[in-house]
Enzyme design. Sequence first.
Site, PDB file in Angstrom:
ATOM      1  N   GLU A   1      -2.136  -3.901   1.638  1.00 15.32           N
ATOM      2  CA  GLU A   1      -0.850  -4.531   1.950  1.00 15.32           C
ATOM      3  C   GLU A   1      -0.640  -4.761   3.449  1.00 15.32           C
ATOM      4  O   GLU A   1       0.260  -4.165   4.061  1.00 15.32           O
ATOM      5  CB  GLU A   1       0.311  -3.691   1.383  1.00 15.32           C
ATOM      6  CG  GLU A   1       0.237  -3.491  -0.125  1.00 15.32           C
ATOM      7  CD  GLU A   1       1.441  -2.759  -0.696  1.00 15.32           C
ATOM      8  OE1 GLU A   1       2.309  -2.317   0.076  1.00 15.32           O
ATOM      9  OE2 GLU A   1       1.520  -2.620  -1.928  1.00 15.32           O
TER      10      GLU A   1
ATOM     11  N   GLU B   1      -2.314  -2.111  -7.574  1.00 13.24           N
ATOM     12  CA  GLU B   1      -1.119  -1.264  -7.666  1.00 13.24           C
ATOM     13  C   GLU B   1      -0.088  -1.975  -8.517  1.00 13.24           C
ATOM     14  O   GLU B   1       0.131  -3.184  -8.359  1.00 13.24           O
ATOM     15  CB  GLU B   1      -0.443  -1.022  -6.304  1.00 13.24           C
ATOM     16  CG  GLU B   1      -1.095   0.009  -5.445  1.00 13.24           C
ATOM     17  CD  GLU B   1      -0.318   0.230  -4.146  1.00 13.24           C
ATOM     18  OE1 GLU B   1       0.920   0.075  -4.135  1.00 13.24           O
ATOM     19  OE2 GLU B   1      -0.986   0.529  -3.144  1.00 13.24           O
TER      20      GLU B   1
HETATM   21  O1  IFM Z   1       4.040   3.750  -2.162  1.00 16.17           O
HETATM   22  C1  IFM Z   1       3.756   2.414  -1.885  1.00 16.17           C
HETATM   23  C2  IFM Z   1       2.295   2.250  -1.558  1.00 16.17           C
HETATM   24  O2  IFM Z   1       1.913   3.051  -0.501  1.00 16.17           O
HETATM   25  C3  IFM Z   1       2.007   0.819  -1.199  1.00 16.17           C
HETATM   26  N1  IFM Z   1       2.500  -0.075  -2.201  1.00 16.17           N
HETATM   27  C4  IFM Z   1       3.840   0.090  -2.666  1.00 16.17           C
HETATM   28  C5  IFM Z   1       4.076   1.536  -3.055  1.00 16.17           C
HETATM   29  C6  IFM Z   1       5.520   1.720  -3.526  1.00 16.17           C
HETATM   30  O3  IFM Z   1       6.399   1.405  -2.492  1.00 16.17           O
END
Ligand code: IFM
Length: 477
Positions: free
Chosen positions: A181, A382
Amino acid sequence: MSNPARPPASGALAERPPLTFPPGFLWGAATAAYQIEGAATEDGRGPSIWDTFSHTPGRTVNGHTGDVACDHYHRLDSDLALMAELGLKSYRFSVSWPRVQPGGSGPANEAGLDFYRRLVDNLLANGIEPWLTLYHWDLPQPLEDAGGWPARDTAARFADYATLVADALGDRVRYWTTLNEPWCSAFLGYGSGVHAPGRSDGADAVRAGHHLMLGHGLAVQALRAVRPTAELGVTVNLYPVDPASDAPGDVDAARRIDGLANRFFLDPLLRGSYPADLMADLAGTTDFGHVREGDLATISTPLDVVGVNYYSRHVVAAPVPGAEPEPYWRAPSCWPGSEDVRFVTRGVPVTDMNWEIDAPGLVETLRRVHEEYTDLPLYVTENGSAFVDEVVDGRVDDADRLAYFDAHLRAAHEAIEAGVPLRGYFAWSLLDNFEWAWGYTKRFGMVHVDYDTQVRIPKSSASWYAEVIRRNGLAAQ
Ligand code: IFM
């Protein structure tokens, strides 16, 4: 407006058919080093920007820090046992750069690498595919002191670090993600400042985004040199961005936010160029003088896979003169050049992060990446949700989280049926953990963590997910 991603109000799931995923679909769960490891000063680990930030009063809720987190560093064996019980096919973790290179440059700290050697060896011994992320936001503090990601040299340092990790683990790890990200690192870290290092300057955020991607490209080349057969990729967090109405101002607002949130990264990484309209939007912020000849070729170095993190959708509208800025997103803004765009809430169900639940957005996002950008295999690296959990008689019945996963897996399946080469899915997250500026107040885990005792309790969603993995799909409901 109702949202098909949500179960009926009773919490019961509506009737749904069984779904089977393609053979070999990679079922996983994800975590990140700073969010779970703790052991912040052990075995030679140096400080990262998140240590500094979380120890600065006022930066995180309740002053929470990752000093101990889930104490995963000391509980590796029992956490590995949890992963094995879940039947995970893959575990996505990140390596802490300041554990491996405490000062951000120079030789490797072998004690730090040993932790990851042990993790990877035990994953393999349990038949779990390790998926390694090199950078999940924990920049060594000395590199921030030297300018951080807005400084070009940080990209070169990142490639050196990638080589050290590849030398140590390249013979055992097949899947590598360079950055997690980069939007958050650049625009929350250097734009709004709600993430470490907490700086707020639009031009710095844009420079940081560029140098993160440059570091990614250099790291891919470095990794390829050490391990030509590895599967290399990057993970971007993407959102469908919708205008609140057909009004031209709203449509333009959506174009702007889509540019900053999605195309700022997708275009350089997968097409080797910045979108012209985005550069025009940012003309008052930067002249892009930091982009040197050859950078975009490096940034678009060919990959093997693309990781997509998906949580929600943005709905936006044209600025209203004199309107109050919304907290979080604009304090100051993480949208340089488009500070006044309004983020609209639709009144649909939200998670404990206040993020709207929108499973169809996952289909849209995956289709867009595939149809507009690349034929490469995609992975949802994710996806998950925070909800308030209650321990009752030693059990946590997280029906909301389970329903969120169910809806998003059905969306993932729909994307596959539409032709998207989606090869795997990683639930965020294995454990409740340190949710950055929110500290420990938001729980995303399939496994509940009591931060006083470090006792773990698998929630209902964990046993449900284990069954999904076992049957390679979803049962009829
Ligand atoms: O916890 C975070 C993660 O570190 C990166 N993506 C989003 C998740 C939730 O906010």
